[in-house]
Design a protein around this motif. Structure first.
Motif, PDB file in Angstrom:
ATOM      1  N   ASP A  87      -9.926   2.787  -5.368  1.00  0.00           N
ATOM      2  CA  ASP A  87     -10.445   3.913  -5.750  1.00  0.00           C
ATOM      3  C   ASP A  87     -10.554   4.932  -4.863  1.00  0.00           C
ATOM      4  N   GLY A  88      -9.528   5.773  -4.556  1.00  0.00           N
ATOM      5  CA  GLY A  88      -9.329   6.391  -3.283  1.00  0.00           C
ATOM      6  C   GLY A  88      -8.847   5.705  -2.274  1.00  0.00           C
ATOM      7  N   TYR A  89      -9.736   5.614  -1.054  1.00  0.00           N
ATOM      8  CA  TYR A  89      -9.654   5.064   0.040  1.00  0.00           C
ATOM      9  C   TYR A  89     -10.474   3.469  -0.136  1.00  0.00           C
ATOM     10  N   HIS A  90     -11.071   3.451  -1.135  1.00  0.00           N
ATOM     11  CA  HIS A  90     -11.973   2.299  -1.165  1.00  0.00           C
ATOM     12  C   HIS A  90     -11.302   1.204  -2.022  1.00  0.00           C
ATOM     13  N   MET A  91     -11.244  -0.246  -1.392  1.00  0.00           N
ATOM     14  CA  MET A  91     -10.734  -1.401  -1.962  1.00  0.00           C
ATOM     15  C   MET A  91     -11.674  -2.325  -2.518  1.00  0.00           C
ATOM     16  N   SER A  92     -11.317  -2.749  -3.674  1.00  0.00           N
ATOM     17  CA  SER A  92     -12.257  -3.870  -4.050  1.00  0.00           C
ATOM     18  C   SER A  92     -11.238  -5.141  -4.692  1.00  0.00           C
ATOM     19  N   SER A 131      -5.546  -2.508   9.488  1.00  0.00           N
ATOM     20  CA  SER A 131      -4.629  -1.503  10.313  1.00  0.00           C
ATOM     21  C   SER A 131      -3.163  -1.878  10.274  1.00  0.00           C
ATOM     22  N   PRO A 132      -2.159  -0.729  10.151  1.00  0.00           N
ATOM     23  CA  PRO A 132      -2.792   0.636  10.144  1.00  0.00           C
ATOM     24  C   PRO A 132      -3.155   0.957   8.482  1.00  0.00           C
ATOM     25  N   TYR A 133      -4.042   1.953   8.379  1.00  0.00           N
ATOM     26  CA  TYR A 133      -4.252   2.532   6.980  1.00  0.00           C
ATOM     27  C   TYR A 133      -5.027   1.683   6.275  1.00  0.00           C
ATOM     28  N   GLY A 134      -4.866   0.405   6.180  1.00  0.00           N
ATOM     29  CA  GLY A 134      -5.411  -0.227   4.864  1.00  0.00           C
ATOM     30  C   GLY A 134      -4.268  -0.701   3.981  1.00  0.00           C
ATOM     31  N   GLY A 163       2.537  -4.023  -3.263  1.00  0.00           N
ATOM     32  CA  GLY A 163       1.404  -3.665  -2.470  1.00  0.00           C
ATOM     33  C   GLY A 163       0.949  -2.299  -2.732  1.00  0.00           C
ATOM     34  N   VAL A 164      -0.320  -2.143  -1.952  1.00  0.00           N
ATOM     35  CA  VAL A 164      -0.919  -0.780  -1.797  1.00  0.00           C
ATOM     36  C   VAL A 164      -1.041  -0.383  -0.509  1.00  0.00           C
ATOM     37  N   ILE A 165      -1.261   1.019  -0.164  1.00  0.00           N
ATOM     38  CA  ILE A 165      -1.562   1.528   0.831  1.00  0.00           C
ATOM     39  C   ILE A 165      -2.787   2.240   0.583  1.00  0.00           C
ATOM     40  N   ALA A 166      -4.132   2.114   1.036  1.00  0.00           N
ATOM     41  CA  ALA A 166      -5.141   2.849   0.449  1.00  0.00           C
ATOM     42  C   ALA A 166      -5.026   4.358   0.590  1.00  0.00           C
TER      43      ALA A 166
END
Length: 503
Positions: free
Chosen positions: A38-43, A92-95, A173-176
């Protein structure tokens, strides 16, 4: 054999990921996990068990965001703990987080380089964590902040990853705060398909192991991700595709068509169901060549994947098709259970006979494959106990003589019933009057006939020819030692890993 899925859209994707996982449950029944952004937040929620057991309503409520990935896992040697369930995450890096289906064959070299050259910490024995850290290490070399991130950085990192990672792998995969990515190994051994649908004028994408995951929520299949191809979809919805692996050649695992995939899936353009029908037709013709004056009374499939080939077998042989086994659908797939004791206990709970279909008859059982032979032996005995006069069995796959090293947890050489045995020796061990196998040429032709241009496959479990290059005896020795050391048993419980401790 695992199942992976990723979605990027306009609305929350948690329910869609959950639904897709249930469609891929046949690919793994040991653990399940979902991660959303959710944006930069991962759950994150992951735990052992079936999808409906591992991910409850209280977890779904916290999995917010329009970007996410998910995974179902079956247990493999040394990776059956809750701690090693997927997705995996690094900050690192980014999430970055990813899910992976397959297996790397050069893990010792990768781990050594990650620790000594990239200064990355490895926390598990999972090769999925190695893939994640290789990707993170390669993107870190760009030395740019998240606001300066570009798709070129991802593709450059992928080019380097393909040079470092050898094996079979399909990854989502995802990058936050950036987007969704996916890639497939240079041989396309493990399957990966992409689809789209339009919602309120905007395009939403799903990437998954099999097309059935897309079907369940109305995604239109765009096609398969190619061998050595990487995909990146930004939050702006723009799709980028690039083949990043040099000398990529599509050679998918042919065992996907034999057993692993659902019949209603289409993999690399070939209908799994249609290929299994063709396998049945071809192997039946071989039976007629061997026994032109056969006395077979009835053809009975071993549920479920043997059922698809059994009907054309009965038609070619001109004998009745009957359902002689009733399957308890609440018992998992015995092939992917972690040890022989569980498989032995489960097969009798899983199948029951309709005795009058066997009594006094020469029964031809149709199965998709024979791996260890223990299950076949039990099923043959069940048929005899039900009163069968004679029992024969046909496998729509050739003899499995070699281990799989690309993501199917097949046994080592010594556990495979066909290894070092001739056909009659196998038949005697299983306890059948006649044993028939598909030829490798006919198996390849069965699949190739369903998709133009699909001509090469990984057939290593049948012929020992590994498409990524020679697999050394030392590799097999290490694999066997891992099994004998009991690493496959559950390690000390680490708890359900969850970024928000969702219990």
């Amino acid at each position: 054999m695992c199942g992976v899925v990723g979605i990027i859209g306009e609305d929350f994707v948690n329910q869609k990921l959950f639904d897709a996982l249930t469609m891929l449950q046949h690919r793994g029944q040991d653990a399940a996990g979902i991660l959303t952004c959710d944006g930069y937040h991962m759950s994150l929620r992951k735990a052992k068990g079936l999808v409906v057991e591992a991910i409850r309503t209280r977890h779904m409520e916290r999995l917010s965001g329009n970007l996410g990935i998910a995974h179902v896992r079956y247990p493999t040697a040394g990776s059956d703990s809750e701690f090693e369930a997927q997705p995996f995450y690094v900050n690192s890096p980014y999430g970055i987080a990813l899910v992976h289906n397959g297996n790397l064959v050069n893990t010792d070299i990768i781990k050594k380089d990650l620790v000594e050259k990239d200064y990355r910490h490895i926390n598990t024995t999972s090769d999925s964590e190695l893939l994640l850290n290789v990707l993170a290490a390669e993107m870190h070399k760009a030395q740019v902040s998240l606001k300066d991130f570009s798709v070129e950085i991802f593709f450059d990192a992928m080019t380097n990853l393909y040079q470092r990672c050898i094996g079979g792998y399909a990854v989502v995969g995802v990058i936050a705060g950036v987007g969704l990515f996916a890639f497939r190994d240079p041989n396309g051994i493990r399957p990966l398909v992409i689809g789209q649908k339009t919602i309120a004028g905007k395009v939403e994408y799903m990437i998954a192991s099999e097309s059935v995951a897309l079907d369940c929520d109305g995604y239109e299949v765009m096609g398969d991700i190619g061998a050595g191809e990487a995909i990146f979809i930004g939050l702006d919805g723009v799709l980028h595709r690039q083949v990043c692996a040099p000398n990529a050649v599509l050679t998918p695992c042919i065992f996907e068509y034999v057993y692993l995939a659902r019949p209603d899936s289409v993999i690399d353009g070939a209908s799994v169901y249609a290929t299994r029908l063709e396998m049945g037709r071809k192997v039946a013709k071989k039976i007629l060549q061997s026994l032109p004056d056969h006395d077979i009374d009835v053809v009975i499939p071993v549920p479920d994947s043997g059922r698809h080939a059994a009907l054309p077998v009965s038609r070619v042989l001109n004998v009745p098709y009957r359902e002689g086994f009733v399957k308890n659908r609440y018992v998992g797939r015995t092939f992917i259970m972690p040890d022989q004791q569980q498989r032995t206990k489960s097969i009798r709970k899983k199948l029951n006979t309709i005795d009058h279909e066997f009594a006094g008859k020469h029964v031809l059982l149709v199965d998709d494959s024979i791996v260890r032979g223990n299950t076949s032996k039990q099923i043959v005995q069940m048929a005899r106990n039900a009163g069968a006069r004679k029992v024969s069995i046909v496998s729509t796959a050739p003899p499995i003589r070699y281990p799989n090293v690309y993501g199917i947890d097949m046994p080592t050489h010594g556990e495979l019933v066909a290894y070092g045995r001739h056909n009659q020796e196998i038949a005697d061990w299983i306890g059948v009057d006649h044993l028939f196998y598909q030829t490798l040429d006919d198996l390849i032709a069965s699949v190739s006939s369903q998709a133009a241009g699909l001509t090469q496959f990984d057939t290593s479990v049948f012929d020992g020819q590994y498409v990524t290059g020679e697999i050394s005896e030392a590799y097999f020795a290490a694999l066997q030692q891992t099994r004998h050391d009991g690493v496959r048993s559950t390690v000390k419980k680490q708890g359900n890993v969850d970024l928000h401790n969702q219990e």
